[in-house]
Design a protein around this motif. Structure first.
Motif, PDB file in Angstrom:
ATOM      1  N   UNK A 109       0.861  -1.191   0.000  1.00  0.00           N
ATOM      2  CA  UNK A 109       0.000   0.000   0.000  1.00  0.00           C
ATOM      3  C   UNK A 109       0.887   1.227   0.000  1.00  0.00           C
ATOM      4  N   UNK A 110       0.424   2.264  -0.670  1.00  0.00           N
ATOM      5  CA  UNK A 110       1.211   3.493  -0.646  1.00  0.00           C
ATOM      6  C   UNK A 110       0.283   4.691  -0.613  1.00  0.00           C
ATOM      7  N   UNK A 111       0.649   5.657   0.210  1.00  0.00           N
ATOM      8  CA  UNK A 111      -0.096   6.915   0.235  1.00  0.00           C
ATOM      9  C   UNK A 111       0.865   8.018  -0.158  1.00  0.00           C
ATOM     10  N   UNK A 112       0.593   8.626  -1.287  1.00  0.00           N
ATOM     11  CA  UNK A 112       1.514   9.656  -1.784  1.00  0.00           C
ATOM     12  C   UNK A 112       1.438  10.889  -0.911  1.00  0.00           C
ATOM     13  N   UNK A 113       2.602  11.437  -0.593  1.00  0.00           N
ATOM     14  CA  UNK A 113       2.638  12.698   0.157  1.00  0.00           C
ATOM     15  C   UNK A 113       3.269  13.742  -0.757  1.00  0.00           C
ATOM     16  N   UNK A 130      -1.196   5.830  -5.504  1.00  0.00           N
ATOM     17  CA  UNK A 130      -1.932   5.817  -4.251  1.00  0.00           C
ATOM     18  C   UNK A 130      -2.690   4.510  -4.155  1.00  0.00           C
ATOM     19  N   UNK A 131      -2.677   3.873  -3.006  1.00  0.00           N
ATOM     20  CA  UNK A 131      -3.424   2.624  -2.865  1.00  0.00           C
ATOM     21  C   UNK A 131      -2.540   1.433  -3.129  1.00  0.00           C
ATOM     22  N   UNK A 132      -3.106   0.446  -3.867  1.00  0.00           N
ATOM     23  CA  UNK A 132      -2.394  -0.827  -4.037  1.00  0.00           C
ATOM     24  C   UNK A 132      -1.376  -0.763  -5.172  1.00  0.00           C
TER      25      UNK A 132
END
Ligand code: GCB
Length: 616
Positions: free
Chosen positions: A118-122, A167-169
């Protein structure tokens, strides 16, 4: 849990995208990753064993422009597919594959790893995939895009994901290939097991757009009230400011990066409590830019040679050591955990060591971190082992790369006092030229440490007809700061008693470390009580080797350290004597199951009583 997905894509329709499999250089290699906030990708990964390297080569053995098993999570064609990660077995990361599944013990070839994340872009952030080590060659794709490749099984690398991560999977596919190659570093022959896989931690690291990726801070040899070095800020333009502070010393300095994004740092500091084996003091060090900040724990000390002395903080020191392979105690396989490290280095401390030779490649960073904390001086080495292709410039480039990666990762570890560029290489002109280049590079990359190599020695019969002389005159010695030599009197040559009538003729007025000596014993195999001539492979015979070596070593005036071979038995494909070796080199003072052999206690006594080596 990994998401189930039928990543189906027909070979024929494989649209070849992204970069080819040719070498490419990665943006950076992040240092001090273990002090950054990261997202661990350790755990279960899906794995496909690809014995014929189908993922890398077509059916006509043409190198694919891109990998094959990098599938998208859908099947645009509806055609059958030859693989499916979702149903594949899993392997633990970190960890070699050989000891995880019985059918993989002898496997040499590519294995494809896959997992979701999972990844949440900052905003204003760059993302890297950090791989602690993967043996031997790796190709990495994220969301079907090739992001990097790396050769070399014992050093870390970073793949930049910023432009491919969503963002997401997301999903990552890594092909790791441990096929031994003639033009590799190491090459085809080694005396250790070719453990393959993602053998060290894998993590995601978010950093600001401009980030601290490298630094080196050390005590000045000339002035023990001055810490000097540099900080590199990737992406920073000329003029950006960097601050380094050591709160406990109330010391602080600022620097300004130049056009190569590097700032020179100079920190005056009074009353620095110097690092040494007796006093392994580490200071919290903070490095900050406007956008980024990291912390490290660094010890300050100097190491240099003068004549035949090794000087630690200006004082002569004798290195009471032991050689160690990165073999996991009790379970075998590649060592990677803090528990492995605590066991191995705990045994070294119990032996009375102040030094360890980490053979024959860079070990997990936990080893050097822990050596820093325990006060163990370290010899750290690249796998320029035995007969590399010394005439091949491509091989030299691989050695240089590995040396650079080793030094970059560990240059801030006070424990490391010696960089070793090679072990037991053949004495040829091509070899000497190659390794002299390596020594020069080590000095250039790190002028604060000593450079060594473990050399082979020549043997001549004494003119009296009694005993032998060991001659140390390998021309590589000219380039080295400290001479390392390996010898096996009592094992590969002569009887243990041969050491009594061996003299040493060392043609260099430099410090000498007996970097290997010893012999095999199968733990629990004993000679009959009172046996004056214990048989080979018994604990008593190994003990006899140690008993005869110690007085011989003490007669070498310029001996400044020893690291007998070896702390613990380790797996090796060359050691095939059934019932005795069973694919293990048995020269350990401790068995792979943790049983201490008699020789352990002989060395322990010699180190604790300081009857081996000159007292400091
Ligand atoms: C050596 C090598 C080491 C071997 C050892 C042995 O000289 O440097 O890698 O494992 O001897 O046991 O033969």
């Amino acid at each position: 849990m990994l998401r189930t997905r039928g990543r189906l894509l027909l070979t024929g329709l494989l649209v070849v995208i992204a970069a080819s499999l040719r070498a490419q250089s990665n943006t950076t290699l992040l240092v001090d990753v273990d002090h950054r906030t990261t997202t661990s990708l350790n755990g279960d990964w899906h794995a496909i064993v690809d014995q014929y390297a189908t993922g890398l080569y077509t059916f006509h053995q043409e190198l694919r422009k891109d990998g094959f098993f990098i599938n998208a999570p859908y099947d645009p064609s509806g055609h059958p597919q030859d693989y499916n990660f979702a149903n594949a077995v899993t392997l633990k990361v970190p960890g070699d594959w050989n000891t995880q599944r019985p059918e993989l013990l002898y496997y040499e070839g590519p294995i494809w790893y896959e997992r979701d994340f999972e990844h949440t872009a900052k905003p204003n952030t760059r993302t890297f995939l950090h791989i602690g080590a993967a043996n031997y060659r790796s190709f990495v794709w994220v969301n079907t895009k090739k992001v990097c490749e790396h050769e070399g099984g014992f050093t870390p690398f970073d793949c930049e994901l910023t432009s491919v991560v969503k963002n997401g999977k997301n999903f990552v596919v890594i092909s790791v290939d441990n096929t031994r190659i003639a033009d590799g570093v190491p090459t085809l022959q080694t005396d250790w097991w070719n453990y393959g896989g993602l053998t060290r931690d894998v993590s995601l690291v978010d950093v600001p757009t401009e980030f601290i990726d490298d630094y080196g801070l050390h005590l000045s040899r000339a002035d023990h009230e001055l810490i000097e070095g540099y900080v590199h800020v990737e992406g920073a333009s000329s003029g950006a400011r960097v601050t380094v502070s050591i709160p406990e010393l109330n010391a602080r300095a600022t620097g300004t990066v130049d056009s190569s994004s590097r700032a020179t740092i100079s920190i005056p500091a009074k009353l620095i409590n110097l690092w040494s084996p007796e006093n392994p003091k580490l200071y919290k060090v903070e490095i900050a830019t406007d956008a980024d900040k990291i912390e490290d724990e660094i010890g300050f000390r100097t190491i240099e040679s003068r004549g035949t002395q090794i000087l630690l903080n200006g004082q002569p020191v004798f290195l009471r050591g032991i050689s160690i392979h990165a073999e996991a105690p009790y379970r075998t396989g590649r060592a990677y955990s803090q528990k492995d490290v605590d066991t191995l280095l705990g045994w070294a401390k119990e032996l009375g060591c102040n030094y360890v030779r980490l053979a024959h490649y860079p070990h997990d960073e936990r080893m050097t971190r822990t050596a820093d904390k325990l006060g163990l001086m370290v010899w750290s080495e690249i796998p320029d082992y035995w007969a590399l292709q010394f005439e091949n410039p491509a091989v030299l480039a691989k050695s240089k790369q590995q040396l650079g990666e080793m030094i970059r990762r560990d240059r801030n570890k006070a424990s490391i006092v010696l960089w070793s560029v090679a072990n037991e290489t053949p004495n040829t002109e091509a070899r000497t030229k190659y390794l002299t280049t390596m020594v020069d590079l080590a000095h250039q990359l790190d002028p604060t440490r000593l450079v060594t190599a473990a050399l082979l020695v020549r043997t001549e019969k004494n003119s009296s007809g009694h005993g032998t002389t060991k001659i140390v005159d390998d021309p590589l010695g000219k380039a080295l700061d400290v001479i390392g030599t390996n010898e096996y009197i009592g094992w590969y040559e002569q009887h243990a008693e041969g050491a009594d009538s061996t003299t040493w003729d060392i043609r260099y007025q430099k410090p000498l470390i007996m970097s290997e000596w010893g012999g095999d014993a199968k733990a629990g195999k004993h000679a009959p009580a009172g046996d004056a001539h214990p048989a080979l492979w018994t604990e008593e015979y190994q003990a006899e080797i140690y008993n005869h070596q110690i007085p011989m070593l003490n007669k070498i005036p310029q001996l400044r350290g020893t690291s007998p071979w070896i702390l613990m038995d380790f797996r090796s494909a060359r050691r095939v004597n059934p019932g005795l070796q069973d694919n293990f080199n048995r020269k350990g003072l401790i068995s792979d199951q943790g049983q201490k052999k008699q020789a352990f206690f002989i060395l322990q006594k010699a180190y604790k009583d300081k009857t081996l080596g000159k007292p400091e």
